[in-house]
Design an enzyme around this catalytic site. Structure first.
Site, PDB file in Angstrom:
ATOM      1  N   ALA A  11       0.837  -1.208   0.000  1.00  8.61           N
ATOM      2  CA  ALA A  11       0.000   0.000   0.000  1.00  8.61           C
ATOM      3  C   ALA A  11       0.865   1.248   0.000  1.00  8.61           C
ATOM      4  O   ALA A  11       0.499   2.279   0.543  1.00  8.61           O
ATOM      5  CB  ALA A  11      -0.937  -0.015   1.202  1.00  8.61           C
ATOM      6  N   VAL A  14       3.265   3.178  -5.174  1.00  7.41           N
ATOM      7  CA  VAL A  14       2.760   2.574  -6.415  1.00  7.41           C
ATOM      8  C   VAL A  14       1.449   1.823  -6.144  1.00  7.41           C
ATOM      9  O   VAL A  14       0.466   1.976  -6.879  1.00  7.41           O
ATOM     10  CB  VAL A  14       3.799   1.614  -7.051  1.00  7.41           C
ATOM     11  CG1 VAL A  14       3.235   0.986  -8.310  1.00  7.41           C
ATOM     12  CG2 VAL A  14       5.095   2.349  -7.364  1.00  7.41           C
ATOM     13  N   ARG A  83      14.150   2.082  -4.702  1.00  8.74           N
ATOM     14  CA  ARG A  83      15.516   2.617  -4.750  1.00  8.74           C
ATOM     15  C   ARG A  83      15.654   3.972  -4.091  1.00  8.74           C
ATOM     16  O   ARG A  83      14.726   4.768  -4.074  1.00  8.74           O
ATOM     17  CB  ARG A  83      15.934   2.801  -6.220  1.00  8.74           C
ATOM     18  CG  ARG A  83      16.336   1.533  -6.872  1.00  8.74           C
ATOM     19  CD  ARG A  83      17.058   1.814  -8.159  1.00  8.74           C
ATOM     20  NE  ARG A  83      16.198   2.331  -9.209  1.00  8.74           N
ATOM     21  CZ  ARG A  83      16.662   2.778 -10.370  1.00  8.74           C
ATOM     22  NH1 ARG A  83      17.968   2.790 -10.598  1.00  8.74           N
ATOM     23  NH2 ARG A  83      15.837   3.203 -11.301  1.00  8.74           N
ATOM     24  N   ASN A  96      14.017  -8.014  -1.571  1.00  5.91           N
ATOM     25  CA  ASN A  96      12.722  -8.143  -2.250  1.00  5.91           C
ATOM     26  C   ASN A  96      12.408  -9.588  -2.650  1.00  5.91           C
ATOM     27  O   ASN A  96      11.245  -9.950  -2.805  1.00  5.91           O
ATOM     28  CB  ASN A  96      12.647  -7.185  -3.447  1.00  5.91           C
ATOM     29  CG  ASN A  96      12.442  -5.749  -2.978  1.00  5.91           C
ATOM     30  OD1 ASN A  96      12.201  -5.510  -1.803  1.00  5.91           O
ATOM     31  ND2 ASN A  96      12.537  -4.797  -3.895  1.00  5.91           N
ATOM     32  N   VAL A 119       5.283  -5.864 -10.028  1.00  2.00           N
ATOM     33  CA  VAL A 119       5.803  -4.498 -10.181  1.00  2.00           C
ATOM     34  C   VAL A 119       7.126  -4.313  -9.421  1.00  2.00           C
ATOM     35  O   VAL A 119       7.981  -3.521  -9.816  1.00  2.00           O
ATOM     36  CB  VAL A 119       4.756  -3.466  -9.676  1.00  2.00           C
ATOM     37  CG1 VAL A 119       5.294  -2.040  -9.757  1.00  2.00           C
ATOM     38  CG2 VAL A 119       3.454  -3.565 -10.478  1.00  2.00           C
ATOM     39  N   ASN A 121      10.796  -4.322  -7.940  1.00  2.00           N
ATOM     40  CA  ASN A 121      12.133  -4.435  -8.549  1.00  2.00           C
ATOM     41  C   ASN A 121      13.049  -5.372  -7.763  1.00  2.00           C
ATOM     42  O   ASN A 121      12.830  -5.540  -6.572  1.00  2.00           O
ATOM     43  CB  ASN A 121      12.784  -3.049  -8.582  1.00  2.00           C
ATOM     44  CG  ASN A 121      12.448  -2.297  -9.847  1.00  2.00           C
ATOM     45  OD1 ASN A 121      12.348  -2.879 -10.916  1.00  2.00           O
ATOM     46  ND2 ASN A 121      12.270  -0.985  -9.719  1.00  2.00           N
ATOM     47  N   ARG A 152       7.723   6.611 -20.980  1.00  3.56           N
ATOM     48  CA  ARG A 152       8.782   7.620 -20.791  1.00  3.56           C
ATOM     49  C   ARG A 152       9.394   7.990 -22.143  1.00  3.56           C
ATOM     50  O   ARG A 152       9.604   9.171 -22.437  1.00  3.56           O
ATOM     51  CB  ARG A 152       9.863   7.059 -19.855  1.00  3.56           C
ATOM     52  CG  ARG A 152       9.392   7.029 -18.414  1.00  3.56           C
ATOM     53  CD  ARG A 152      10.423   6.436 -17.478  1.00  3.56           C
ATOM     54  NE  ARG A 152       9.981   6.597 -16.094  1.00  3.56           N
ATOM     55  CZ  ARG A 152      10.357   5.795 -15.095  1.00  3.56           C
ATOM     56  NH1 ARG A 152      11.180   4.777 -15.317  1.00  3.56           N
ATOM     57  NH2 ARG A 152       9.913   6.009 -13.875  1.00  3.56           N
ATOM     58  N   HIS A 176      14.205  -4.468 -17.400  1.00  3.93           N
ATOM     59  CA  HIS A 176      13.948  -3.154 -16.808  1.00  3.93           C
ATOM     60  C   HIS A 176      15.191  -2.711 -16.052  1.00  3.93           C
ATOM     61  O   HIS A 176      15.257  -2.764 -14.837  1.00  3.93           O
ATOM     62  CB  HIS A 176      12.750  -3.276 -15.863  1.00  3.93           C
ATOM     63  CG  HIS A 176      12.290  -1.973 -15.300  1.00  3.93           C
ATOM     64  ND1 HIS A 176      12.003  -0.880 -16.078  1.00  3.93           N
ATOM     65  CD2 HIS A 176      12.050  -1.584 -14.031  1.00  3.93           C
ATOM     66  CE1 HIS A 176      11.612   0.104 -15.297  1.00  3.93           C
ATOM     67  NE2 HIS A 176      11.639  -0.295 -14.045  1.00  3.93           N
TER      68      HIS A 176
HETATM   69  O1  TXD Z   1       8.626  -0.287 -13.525  1.00  6.11           O
HETATM   70  C1  TXD Z   1       8.515  -0.838 -12.457  1.00  6.11           C
HETATM   71  N1  TXD Z   1       8.290  -2.134 -12.398  1.00  6.11           N
HETATM   72  C2  TXD Z   1       8.623  -0.070 -11.207  1.00  6.11           C
HETATM   73  C3  TXD Z   1       8.956  -0.776 -10.001  1.00  6.11           C
HETATM   74  C4  TXD Z   1       8.323   1.308 -11.153  1.00  6.11           C
HETATM   75  C5  TXD Z   1       8.275   1.957  -9.948  1.00  6.11           C
HETATM   76  C6  TXD Z   1       8.532   1.290  -8.687  1.00  6.11           C
HETATM   77  N2  TXD Z   1       9.044  -0.019  -8.820  1.00  6.11           N
HETATM   78  C7  TXD Z   1       9.233  -0.844  -7.626  1.00  6.11           C
HETATM   79  O2  TXD Z   1       7.973  -1.061  -6.985  1.00  6.11           O
HETATM   80  C8  TXD Z   1      10.094  -0.241  -6.551  1.00  6.11           C
HETATM   81  O3  TXD Z   1      11.465  -0.379  -6.859  1.00  6.11           O
HETATM   82  C9  TXD Z   1       9.696  -1.083  -5.367  1.00  6.11           C
HETATM   83  O4  TXD Z   1      10.364  -2.335  -5.394  1.00  6.11           O
HETATM   84  C10 TXD Z   1       8.194  -1.319  -5.595  1.00  6.11           C
HETATM   85  C11 TXD Z   1       7.280  -0.447  -4.743  1.00  6.11           C
HETATM   86  O5  TXD Z   1       7.586   0.890  -4.914  1.00  6.11           O
HETATM   87  P1  TXD Z   1       6.847   2.012  -4.015  1.00  6.11           P
HETATM   88  O6  TXD Z   1       7.337   3.319  -4.482  1.00  6.11           O
HETATM   89  O7  TXD Z   1       5.391   1.751  -3.959  1.00  6.11           O
HETATM   90  O8  TXD Z   1       7.491   1.682  -2.578  1.00  6.11           O
HETATM   91  P2  TXD Z   1       6.892   2.052  -1.134  1.00  6.11           P
HETATM   92  O9  TXD Z   1       6.100   3.311  -1.196  1.00  6.11           O
HETATM   93  O10 TXD Z   1       8.034   1.951  -0.186  1.00  6.11           O
HETATM   94  O11 TXD Z   1       5.863   0.881  -0.842  1.00  6.11           O
HETATM   95  C12 TXD Z   1       6.209  -0.431  -0.613  1.00  6.11           C
HETATM   96  C13 TXD Z   1       5.195  -1.009   0.341  1.00  6.11           C
HETATM   97  C14 TXD Z   1       5.269  -0.409   1.759  1.00  6.11           C
HETATM   98  O12 TXD Z   1       4.011   0.137   2.130  1.00  6.11           O
HETATM   99  C15 TXD Z   1       5.648  -1.605   2.633  1.00  6.11           C
HETATM  100  O13 TXD Z   1       5.076  -1.550   3.937  1.00  6.11           O
HETATM  101  C16 TXD Z   1       5.086  -2.749   1.815  1.00  6.11           C
HETATM  102  O14 TXD Z   1       5.423  -2.425   0.478  1.00  6.11           O
HETATM  103  N3  TXD Z   1       5.636  -4.058   2.172  1.00  6.11           N
HETATM  104  C17 TXD Z   1       4.865  -5.167   2.254  1.00  6.11           C
HETATM  105  N4  TXD Z   1       3.549  -5.359   2.041  1.00  6.11           N
HETATM  106  C18 TXD Z   1       3.085  -6.612   2.211  1.00  6.11           C
HETATM  107  N5  TXD Z   1       3.866  -7.655   2.558  1.00  6.11           N
HETATM  108  C19 TXD Z   1       5.182  -7.496   2.773  1.00  6.11           C
HETATM  109  N6  TXD Z   1       5.935  -8.553   3.100  1.00  6.11           N
HETATM  110  C20 TXD Z   1       5.735  -6.207   2.606  1.00  6.11           C
HETATM  111  N7  TXD Z   1       6.991  -5.703   2.759  1.00  6.11           N
HETATM  112  C21 TXD Z   1       6.921  -4.389   2.472  1.00  6.11           C
END
Ligand code: TXD
Length: 309
Positions: A11, A14, A83, A96, A119, A121, A152, A176
């Site tokens: 949550a 993204v 990142r 991850n 999604v 990374n 992009r 990617h």
């Molecule tokens: O092109 C693409 N595929 C991407 C990928 C484009 C943008 C972002 N990309 C990747 O998505 C980024 O490198 C990250 O690996 C993910 C998520 O990015 P986001 O910006 O949404 O990261 P956040 O805001 O830190 O959110 C991650 C959430 C956070 O709320 C954590 O509490 C939760 O993941 N989290 C979990 N939820 C459920 N279960 C588990 N185990 C868990 N661990 C962390």
């Protein structure tokens, strides 16, 4: 007919964006899952409170458990670390892998017919991991990257050509990462090949900015990575699946010899529908793009080999 059910795991930036767009486009009812207590519940309640204003007739619940995710049609996995400046996507792999591996077990057992959109990374490796851990047919485990990288590319081309972004059709293939492959020979502005509109130097510069598109935003934000265009991209894939439209989008998929690439995930155009991947579309790439695509796929394969499955 009842609305499809989409689970969004993570949550964060993204995940919340994906949920919001799914609701506002009335594509699906959503279950938003996160490990942080209160976070998915709070964001879900906040989104529902926008329903009287936005007028959408879809619903979302937020939860820390997987019970409510049962029988989802699609599961979008966005959970994990993002990142920070100075990091490559590959730097996220160890942590991850643990997160995504655990989540896939939880969702696959409860929604055995779902399509997984990955999604998190490093995207190509996480897609492969999700495929292996789920035991699903590879046609139902698809990574999101090519839609974003192509968007992009299209945006940067529109800036250079001074035309509306939606008039550009741009194609980026491959993994990617830094080795992604913008394919100018298949990119068009108002139907005209960009190779006829721009010099090689200009195209090379735009290709480079596209390859660095993620880090450009990370360096500006400093605390996280992009999320507006990434959430749009994941929802474009979900929409094609939900509507069974057959829309062709570049996605990260398992290849079995297409483009001369085997037994790895890599970004190529595919047609999407209710069953997931309907068809892998094989473009006749230029020699330069074909070589770059193989190199990019080889890098993904090397990263996959580091996974302890
Ligand atoms: O092109 C693409 N595929 C991407 C990928 C484009 C943008 C972002 N990309 C990747 O998505 C980024 O490198 C990250 O690996 C993910 C998520 O990015 P986001 O910006 O949404 O990261 P956040 O805001 O830190 O959110 C991650 C959430 C956070 O709320 C954590 O509490 C939760 O993941 N989290 C979990 N939820 C459920 N279960 C588990 N185990 C868990 N661990 C962390």
């Amino acid at each position: 007919m009842s609305k499809p059910k989409v689970t969004v795991v993570g949550a964060g930036f993204v995940g919340a964006g994906v949920a919001q767009r799914l609701l506002e486009k009335e594509l699906a009812n959503v279950v938003l899952v996160d490990v942080v207590e209160g976070l998915p519940q709070g964001k879900a309640l906040d989104m529902m409170e926008s329903a009287p204003i936005e007028g959408f007739n879809t619903a979302i619940i937020g939860t820390n458990s997987y019970d409510a995710t049962k029988d989802s049609d699609i599961v979008v996995i966005t959970a994990g670390l993002a990142r920070k400046p100075g990091m490559t996507r590959d730097d996220l792999q160890a942590k991850n892998t643990e997160i995504v591996g655990g989540i896939v077990k939880e969702v696959a057992s409860r929604s055995p017919k779902a399509i997984l959109i990955i999604v998190t990374n490093p995207l190509d490796v996480m897609s492969y991991l999700a495929w292996k851990k789920s035991g699903f047919d590879h046609k139902r485990v698809i990574g999101m990257a090519g839609v974003l990288d192509s968007a992009r590319y299209a945006y940067f081309l529109s800036l250079e050509l001074k035309i509306q972004p939606k008039e550009i059709e741009a194609v980026v293939l491959g993994g990617h990462g830094d080795l992604m492959v913008p394919a100018p020979e298949f990119s068009k502005a108002n139907g005209k090949p960009i190779t006829e509109l721009l010099s090689k130097e200009k195209i090379d510069a735009i290709n480079k900015r596209t390859q660095d598109g993620g880090i450009e935003i990370v360096n500006l934000l400093k605390t996280g990575s992009a999320y507006y265009a990434p959430s749009s991209s994941a929802v474009a894939m979900a929409e094609a699946i939900i509507r069974d439209s057959g829309r062709v989008l570049p996605c990260c998929v398992y290849l079995k010899g297409e483009y001369g690439i085997k037994d790895t995930y890599c970004g190529v155009p595919v047609s999407l529908g209710r069953e997931g991947i309907k068809k892998v579309i094989e473009l006749k790439l230029s020699g330069e793009s074909q070589t770059a695509l193989k190199r990019s796929a080889e890098h993904v394969r090397e990263q996959i080999q580091k996974l302890l499955l």
